[in-house]
Design a protein around this motif. Structure first.
Motif, PDB file in Angstrom:
ATOM      1  N   TRP A 178     -18.481  23.723   5.550  1.00 52.69           N
ATOM      2  CA  TRP A 178     -19.457  24.342   4.651  1.00 52.69           C
ATOM      3  C   TRP A 178     -19.521  23.588   3.323  1.00 52.69           C
ATOM      4  O   TRP A 178     -20.602  23.377   2.772  1.00 52.69           O
ATOM      5  N   ILE A 181     -21.583  20.438   3.890  1.00 56.55           N
ATOM      6  CA  ILE A 181     -22.996  20.758   4.128  1.00 56.55           C
ATOM      7  C   ILE A 181     -23.688  21.181   2.843  1.00 56.55           C
ATOM      8  O   ILE A 181     -24.802  20.736   2.538  1.00 56.55           O
ATOM      9  N   VAL A 182     -23.022  22.063   2.082  1.00 57.16           N
ATOM     10  CA  VAL A 182     -23.609  22.557   0.835  1.00 57.16           C
ATOM     11  C   VAL A 182     -23.858  21.413  -0.149  1.00 57.16           C
ATOM     12  O   VAL A 182     -24.930  21.321  -0.764  1.00 57.16           O
ATOM     13  N   ILE A 184     -24.136  18.126   0.487  1.00 55.03           N
ATOM     14  CA  ILE A 184     -25.165  17.206   0.992  1.00 55.03           C
ATOM     15  C   ILE A 184     -26.554  17.809   0.800  1.00 55.03           C
ATOM     16  O   ILE A 184     -27.509  17.129   0.400  1.00 55.03           O
ATOM     17  N   LYS A 185     -26.670  19.114   1.079  1.00 53.78           N
ATOM     18  CA  LYS A 185     -27.960  19.782   0.891  1.00 53.78           C
ATOM     19  C   LYS A 185     -28.365  19.804  -0.580  1.00 53.78           C
ATOM     20  O   LYS A 185     -29.537  19.582  -0.920  1.00 53.78           O
ATOM     21  N   THR A 186     -27.401  20.046  -1.468  1.00 51.20           N
ATOM     22  CA  THR A 186     -27.684  20.038  -2.905  1.00 51.20           C
ATOM     23  C   THR A 186     -28.174  18.669  -3.354  1.00 51.20           C
ATOM     24  O   THR A 186     -29.134  18.554  -4.133  1.00 51.20           O
ATOM     25  N   GLY A 188     -29.652  16.418  -1.457  1.00 49.05           N
ATOM     26  CA  GLY A 188     -30.989  16.236  -0.904  1.00 49.05           C
ATOM     27  C   GLY A 188     -32.048  16.980  -1.697  1.00 49.05           C
ATOM     28  O   GLY A 188     -33.154  16.468  -1.925  1.00 49.05           O
ATOM     29  N   ASN A 189     -31.725  18.196  -2.134  1.00 46.92           N
ATOM     30  CA  ASN A 189     -32.668  18.977  -2.944  1.00 46.92           C
ATOM     31  C   ASN A 189     -32.937  18.304  -4.283  1.00 46.92           C
ATOM     32  O   ASN A 189     -34.071  18.322  -4.782  1.00 46.92           O
ATOM     33  N   ASP A 258     -33.231  28.218  -2.316  1.00 49.59           N
ATOM     34  CA  ASP A 258     -34.247  27.209  -2.598  1.00 49.59           C
ATOM     35  C   ASP A 258     -35.081  27.642  -3.802  1.00 49.59           C
ATOM     36  O   ASP A 258     -35.549  28.779  -3.883  1.00 49.59           O
TER      37      ASP A 258
END
Length: 278
Positions: A178, A181-182, A184-186, A188-189, A258
């Motif tokens: 987690w 993932i968190v 990497i997503k941050t 990307g955002n 988001d």
């Protein structure tokens, strides 16, 4: 002399636009869309910002800023209400305000982007974001890229050590997954949210990710490594609990829903889409 030439160029541009409109009549919405694209492009090229202190003695500037504020207000209404339409008088007023704003923005000087080059930042993500309109240096981007690689390597080693220390605990594995993932997503955002505004999108994105990565490593050090050293010194039986709590907190820190796109991002998207249609 230069001012007269600029005024003459603006007048010729307006006459050309009006001639094209007469030859190829467009709907009200299509005209407004095209005008919005033109103004958005001019604002970006000139680095236009509404002045904090307005000199009311300059009637021309005051009138132009009032026109821009009027257009922004009407554009907001058009965006928020699909059924909203301007009356004939309203459309004529909108067109007149657009001409005033277009002439004013056309006479503004473009900023010197070479002099105002972006500064180098280690930790401040907010300061880096404020440099969207400045060209990023390849040297800065390369250094930030190396920082990103080093941080990924260090976090990878820490993750393996955590799994080894907790004897591959399933719950810890889920938290570690987690965590990655968190973050990497941050990252990307962040890229998706701001790169469209940057004058040098690739270099700006690389630098922003480098700064973000370093911030993640600082959080891991403060919330994980330091507490681990303290707990291991006084009571080794608490290490597993400390690791689980730390991982959970670090995931929550970066876990955000988001967000709606910024107004500037929407404006840049509108400019890009409109330019492709013109």
């Amino acid at each position: 002399m230069e001012s007269n030439n600029e005024h003459s160029n603006t007048t010729n541009t307006n006459e050309t636009v009006e001639a094209e409109i007469q030859d190829n009549p467009l709907s009200q919405n299509q005209l407004i869309q095209q005008w919005r694209v033109n103004l958005a492009s001019l604002k970006k090229d000139t680095g236009f910002e509404v002045p904090k202190e307005l000199d009311k003695s300059d009637e021309k500037v005051t009138t132009a800023l009032d026109s821009i504020a009027y257009l922004d207000k009407k554009n907001t209404l058009l965006d928020e209400n699909d059924d909203f339409q301007l009356s004939d008088n309203g459309f004529a007023t909108y067109k007149a305000k657009h001409m005033i704003a277009f002439e004013y923005l056309s006479q503004l000087k473009k900023p010197n982007l070479i002099r105002n080059s972006a500064k180098f930042y280690f930790f401040s993500r907010a300061n880096q974001i404020e440099q969207l309109s400045k060209p990023s240096s390849w040297t800065h981007s390369l250094f930030h890229f190396l920082i990103t690689l080093i941080v990924i390597l260090v976090l990878g080693v820490i993750s393996l050590l955590v799994l080894d220390k907790t004897q591959d605990n399933l719950f810890v594995k889920l938290l570690v997954g987690w965590f990655w993932i968190v973050n990497i997503k941050t990252a990307g955002n962040l890229i998706g949210k701001y790169k469209k505004l940057a004058i040098t999108p690739f270099r700006f994105s690389v630098s922003l990710i480098g700064i973000h990565s370093l911030n993640v490593l600082i959080k891991v050090s403060l919330l994980g490594i330091i507490p681990f050293l303290i707990v291991s010194k006084y009571n080794a039986y608490w290490i597993d609990d400390m690791i689980i709590i730390t991982l959970f907190i670090m995931c929550l820190i970066n876990f955000k829903p988001d967000e709606k796109p910024l107004k500037q991002v929407v404006e840049k998207d509108l400019t890009k889409a409109g330019t492709g249609n013109v």
